[in-house]
Structure formats: structure tokens, C-alpha cells
Design a protein around this motif. Structure first.
Motif, PDB file in Angstrom:
ATOM      1  N   HIS A   1      -5.549   3.561  -4.229  1.00 18.28           N
ATOM      2  CA  HIS A   1      -5.934   4.346  -3.049  1.00 18.28           C
ATOM      3  C   HIS A   1      -7.384   4.819  -3.175  1.00 18.28           C
ATOM      4  O   HIS A   1      -8.130   4.829  -2.189  1.00 18.28           O
ATOM      5  CB  HIS A   1      -5.014   5.560  -2.896  1.00 18.28           C
ATOM      6  CG  HIS A   1      -3.626   5.219  -2.450  1.00 18.28           C
ATOM      7  ND1 HIS A   1      -3.356   4.362  -1.408  1.00 18.28           N
ATOM      8  CD2 HIS A   1      -2.412   5.648  -2.906  1.00 18.28           C
ATOM      9  CE1 HIS A   1      -2.051   4.260  -1.228  1.00 18.28           C
ATOM     10  NE2 HIS A   1      -1.465   5.024  -2.124  1.00 18.28           N
ATOM     11  N   PHE A   2      -7.769   5.208  -4.380  1.00 13.70           N
ATOM     12  CA  PHE A   2      -9.139   5.655  -4.622  1.00 13.70           C
ATOM     13  C   PHE A   2     -10.124   4.535  -4.314  1.00 13.70           C
ATOM     14  O   PHE A   2     -11.180   4.766  -3.701  1.00 13.70           O
ATOM     15  CB  PHE A   2      -9.281   6.096  -6.085  1.00 13.70           C
ATOM     16  CG  PHE A   2     -10.650   6.577  -6.474  1.00 13.70           C
ATOM     17  CD1 PHE A   2     -11.057   7.870  -6.197  1.00 13.70           C
ATOM     18  CD2 PHE A   2     -11.526   5.734  -7.147  1.00 13.70           C
ATOM     19  CE1 PHE A   2     -12.318   8.319  -6.567  1.00 13.70           C
ATOM     20  CE2 PHE A   2     -12.784   6.173  -7.518  1.00 13.70           C
ATOM     21  CZ  PHE A   2     -13.182   7.466  -7.230  1.00 13.70           C
ATOM     22  N   LYS A   3      -9.787   3.316  -4.695  1.00 12.25           N
ATOM     23  CA  LYS A   3     -10.655   2.178  -4.405  1.00 12.25           C
ATOM     24  C   LYS A   3     -10.779   1.946  -2.904  1.00 12.25           C
ATOM     25  O   LYS A   3     -11.853   1.594  -2.395  1.00 12.25           O
ATOM     26  CB  LYS A   3     -10.116   0.918  -5.086  1.00 12.25           C
ATOM     27  CG  LYS A   3     -10.232   0.921  -6.597  1.00 12.25           C
ATOM     28  CD  LYS A   3      -9.620  -0.359  -7.163  1.00 12.25           C
ATOM     29  CE  LYS A   3      -9.690  -0.387  -8.683  1.00 12.25           C
ATOM     30  NZ  LYS A   3      -9.070  -1.621  -9.218  1.00 12.25           N
TER      31      LYS A   3
ATOM     32  N   PHE B   1      -7.054   2.690   6.114  1.00 11.97           N
ATOM     33  CA  PHE B   1      -7.927   3.665   5.473  1.00 11.97           C
ATOM     34  C   PHE B   1      -7.313   5.065   5.464  1.00 11.97           C
ATOM     35  O   PHE B   1      -7.362   5.763   4.442  1.00 11.97           O
ATOM     36  CB  PHE B   1      -9.280   3.709   6.184  1.00 11.97           C
ATOM     37  CG  PHE B   1     -10.107   2.482   5.986  1.00 11.97           C
ATOM     38  CD1 PHE B   1     -10.528   2.102   4.726  1.00 11.97           C
ATOM     39  CD2 PHE B   1     -10.479   1.704   7.070  1.00 11.97           C
ATOM     40  CE1 PHE B   1     -11.299   0.956   4.528  1.00 11.97           C
ATOM     41  CE2 PHE B   1     -11.253   0.566   6.891  1.00 11.97           C
ATOM     42  CZ  PHE B   1     -11.663   0.188   5.632  1.00 11.97           C
ATOM     43  N   THR B   2      -6.768   5.506   6.581  1.00 12.59           N
ATOM     44  CA  THR B   2      -6.271   6.879   6.662  1.00 12.59           C
ATOM     45  C   THR B   2      -5.123   7.117   5.684  1.00 12.59           C
ATOM     46  O   THR B   2      -4.992   8.220   5.142  1.00 12.59           O
ATOM     47  CB  THR B   2      -5.824   7.212   8.094  1.00 12.59           C
ATOM     48  OG1 THR B   2      -4.791   6.315   8.510  1.00 12.59           O
ATOM     49  CG2 THR B   2      -6.995   7.109   9.070  1.00 12.59           C
ATOM     50  N   TYR B   3      -4.300   6.092   5.451  1.00 13.80           N
ATOM     51  CA  TYR B   3      -3.190   6.244   4.506  1.00 13.80           C
ATOM     52  C   TYR B   3      -3.735   6.535   3.099  1.00 13.80           C
ATOM     53  O   TYR B   3      -3.242   7.428   2.406  1.00 13.80           O
ATOM     54  CB  TYR B   3      -2.329   4.985   4.497  1.00 13.80           C
ATOM     55  CG  TYR B   3      -1.032   5.126   3.739  1.00 13.80           C
ATOM     56  CD1 TYR B   3       0.129   5.562   4.385  1.00 13.80           C
ATOM     57  CD2 TYR B   3      -0.959   4.850   2.375  1.00 13.80           C
ATOM     58  CE1 TYR B   3       1.322   5.709   3.691  1.00 13.80           C
ATOM     59  CE2 TYR B   3       0.227   4.990   1.676  1.00 13.80           C
ATOM     60  CZ  TYR B   3       1.369   5.419   2.334  1.00 13.80           C
ATOM     61  OH  TYR B   3       2.549   5.566   1.639  1.00 13.80           O
TER      62      TYR B   3
ATOM     63  N   VAL C   1      -4.953  10.325  -1.474  1.00 14.32           N
ATOM     64  CA  VAL C   1      -5.821  10.951  -2.483  1.00 14.32           C
ATOM     65  C   VAL C   1      -6.036  12.426  -2.144  1.00 14.32           C
ATOM     66  O   VAL C   1      -6.062  13.273  -3.040  1.00 14.32           O
ATOM     67  CB  VAL C   1      -7.163  10.202  -2.585  1.00 14.32           C
ATOM     68  CG1 VAL C   1      -8.017  10.820  -3.692  1.00 14.32           C
ATOM     69  CG2 VAL C   1      -6.938   8.722  -2.875  1.00 14.32           C
ATOM     70  N   ASP C   2      -6.181  12.730  -0.855  1.00 15.60           N
ATOM     71  CA  ASP C   2      -6.359  14.125  -0.448  1.00 15.60           C
ATOM     72  C   ASP C   2      -5.175  14.991  -0.897  1.00 15.60           C
ATOM     73  O   ASP C   2      -5.367  16.131  -1.343  1.00 15.60           O
ATOM     74  CB  ASP C   2      -6.516  14.229   1.067  1.00 15.60           C
ATOM     75  CG  ASP C   2      -7.973  14.241   1.510  1.00 15.60           C
ATOM     76  OD1 ASP C   2      -8.827  14.659   0.708  1.00 15.60           O
ATOM     77  OD2 ASP C   2      -8.243  13.813   2.647  1.00 15.60           O
TER      78      ASP C   2
ATOM     79  N   GLN D   1       0.816  -1.213   0.000  1.00 21.83           N
ATOM     80  CA  GLN D   1       0.000   0.000   0.000  1.00 21.83           C
ATOM     81  C   GLN D   1       0.849   1.262   0.000  1.00 21.83           C
ATOM     82  O   GLN D   1       0.418   2.312  -0.470  1.00 21.83           O
ATOM     83  CB  GLN D   1      -0.944   0.004   1.205  1.00 21.83           C
ATOM     84  CG  GLN D   1      -2.023   1.088   1.114  1.00 21.83           C
ATOM     85  CD  GLN D   1      -2.986   1.071   2.283  1.00 21.83           C
ATOM     86  OE1 GLN D   1      -2.769   0.379   3.261  1.00 21.83           O
ATOM     87  NE2 GLN D   1      -4.059   1.837   2.191  1.00 21.83           N
ATOM     88  N   SER D   2       2.072   1.173   0.513  1.00 23.10           N
ATOM     89  CA  SER D   2       2.932   2.353   0.591  1.00 23.10           C
ATOM     90  C   SER D   2       3.341   2.859  -0.790  1.00 23.10           C
ATOM     91  O   SER D   2       3.715   4.014  -0.939  1.00 23.10           O
ATOM     92  CB  SER D   2       4.172   2.058   1.429  1.00 23.10           C
ATOM     93  OG  SER D   2       4.982   1.083   0.794  1.00 23.10           O
TER      94      SER D   2
END
Length: 280
Positions: free
Chosen positions: A65-67, A89-91, A96-97, A57-58
Motif C-alpha cells: 500500500h505504501f508503494k 489509489f484511495t484504498y 496507510v492512513d 489489493q484488498s
């Protein structure tokens, strides 16, 4: 994939989801139904057992990430007790933010909009416009307040203020609860008209879409899930009776259905289109 989906749906209909669902395996490949590893003996939802920096995920793509953000919002709607503060989730939300904020800030950098216009834009999730400008009392752009920019559109920011973490409308017992922001500044009422020039209209539409992109996703998912019958009384009743692990995996299976049905790709394409507009 179709056999797995049929197994899950049959098990849910028969009330035997707890045992049959064990055959549903979620991978973290971008093309597979989403989900995070969990320990069946100590289930805590999507809790990552390895620090994020040491997992795939990193360095996942923005689409992946969008998914995960879609998975987060699905759980907000169908499994609200899930561990939403978990790093899994927060990562993804922060990833995306950061991308969205970079586009939004690049649009805003050249703008000097009035404070009441900005407060309405930031607070109201709806965006409406009419292809006509002044209303007699204002014929110039009321966003930037430049007298040399004629008003050629009227924009309205609509809807209620909402929780930035759950994207649910704030409950309010009075009109004043929706008329002030978190620091007490007055917010223009929903639907207040703002005559604006063409340039400010185009920039405001893009900026607004980036400011409220997660609220927009929630609304879009609610519409899709409603069409799928997920909010019908019988379905909600079955969900309420599920154990935590059962509910988590049922929701994850629904995300798999959305992927196979093309809804995830459609939402992603719409998101990419927003970013392309900001680059133009």
C-alpha cells in the motif's frame, strides 16, 4: 528488468514511446514495478476493472500500500491529470492512513496540549528545534502549560499550509491566507518559538511526523526526481507532448527505476522507523 528499463528509456529518447512501450508489462506483485491493470482499448489510467474487495489489493501488505501511495504522489508531480480519486489509489491511501492515525492517536491520547501549539503542529509541515528551553519570558513547557515541566527545548513549526489532497502549498495573495485554518482559527506564524519540556518535545516530533507524512514523502520524492533530472526543461517538454497512456506508463517506469535503485526501500525503512519510535 534492466532490458525493460533500457527499452523504455531508448523509446522515450527516440520519441517512439507509444509503440515500444507496449512491451512494458506491469504486474501487481510486491517485488515488481508498480502499476495497475488497464484496458488498452479504453485507457483511463489505473482504473480497476474488478471491485477492490475481489482483488489482491484488498489483502495487500502495508508495504505494498505504501508503494501505491508513492505511485500516487509521483503522478501528482509528473502526471497531474491522472484519476487520483480512483479506488486503486484511495484504498491504499486509506489503508496507510488508518495505520498512521492509530499510532498518532496513541501518542496524542496522553497529551493535553494548548490549542495554539496544536494548530501550529497540524498546519506547518516543517519541524525545527534547538536544545535549549526558556527565553526569559517562559521557562516552563508552553505545549502542555504545566508549571512543573521545565522547558529544555525550543521547537518551531515552519512552512506554509498545504492542500491535504495534493500536498502542494496553498497559493495566497496575502499573509492572512496562511494565518487561519479551514474554520477560521488563527494559526501561529511560521517559525514561532515554543519552549517545551523534554517529554513534550519527543511526543511532538513523533506526532508531527505522522501528521505530515504524505507531505514529507512528496518533498523526498521531489528531491530524488530533481537529482534524476526529471524536472529539467527538455524532459518536461517531452512529457507535455505525450498522450495520456504514454505519460502514465512513463511515470510508472520511473517508479520502477526508483525501486531498482533502492529509493523505495529507503523511504519505506524511514517510514517504518517512525512507527517503531511511536511504539517505544
Amino acid at each position: 528488468e534492466e532490458e525493460e528499463a533500457m527499452l523504455i528509456e531508448r523509446a522515450w529518447r527516440d520519441g517512439g514511446l507509444d509503440s515500444d512501450i507496449e512491451s512494458f508489462i506491469v504486474t501487481d506483485a510486491e517485488s515488481d514495478p508498480l502499476g495497475a491493470p488497464d484496458d488498452d482499448d479504453n485507457f483511463d489510467g489505473p482504473i480497476a476493472r474488478i471491485p477492490i474487495q475481489f482483488t489482491s489489493q484488498s489483502h495487500a501488505s502495508l508495504k505494498n500500500h505504501f508503494k501505491t501511495v508513492l505511485q500516487y504522489i509521483l503522478n501528482l508531480l509528473l502526471n497531474p491529470s491522472f484519476p487520483r480519486d480512483d479506488e486503486y489509489f484511495t484504498y491504499a491511501l486509506h489503508a496507510v492512513d488508518r495505520k498512521v492515525d492509530s499510532f498518532r492517536d496513541s501518542v496524542l491520547k496522553s497529551e493535553a496540549w494548548k490549542s495554539d501549539f496544536m494548530r501550529a503542529l497540524k498546519s506547518r509541515p516543517g519541524f525545527e528545534f534547538d536544545p535549549e528551553g526558556g527565553h526569559g519570558w517562559e521557562n516552563h513547557c508552553t505545549a502542555c502549560n504545566r508549571r512543573d515541566r521545565n522547558a529544555s527545548y525550543t521547537v518551531r513549526f515552519t512552512g506554509k499550509r498545504y492542500d491535504p489532497n495534493t500536498f502542494s502549498d496553498y497559493e495566497s495573495n496575502s499573509d492572512s491566507g496562511d494565518s487561519e485554518d479551514e474554520v477560521g482559527n488563527i494559526i501561529p506564524p511560521s517559525g514561532q518559538p515554543f519552549p517545551v519540556g523534554r517529554y513534550c518535545y519527543e511526543r511532538a516530533e513523533i506526532t508531527h511526523s505522522f501528521w505530515h507524512w504524505k507531505k514529507g514523502l512528496r518533498t523526498a520524492l521531489e528531491e530524488v526526481l530533481t537529482q534524476m533530472g526529471v524536472f529539467e526543461k527538455e524532459v518536461v517538454g517531452k512529457l507535455d507532448k505525450m498522450k495520456e497512456k504514454e505519460r502514465w506508463r512513463w511515470v510508472d517506469a520511473k517508479l520502477g527505476e526508483l525501486e531498482r535503485g533502492g529509493d523505495v526501500d529507503l523511504l519505506w525503512d524511514m517510514f517504518q522507523a517512525q512507527m517503531k519510535r511511536a511504539e517505544e
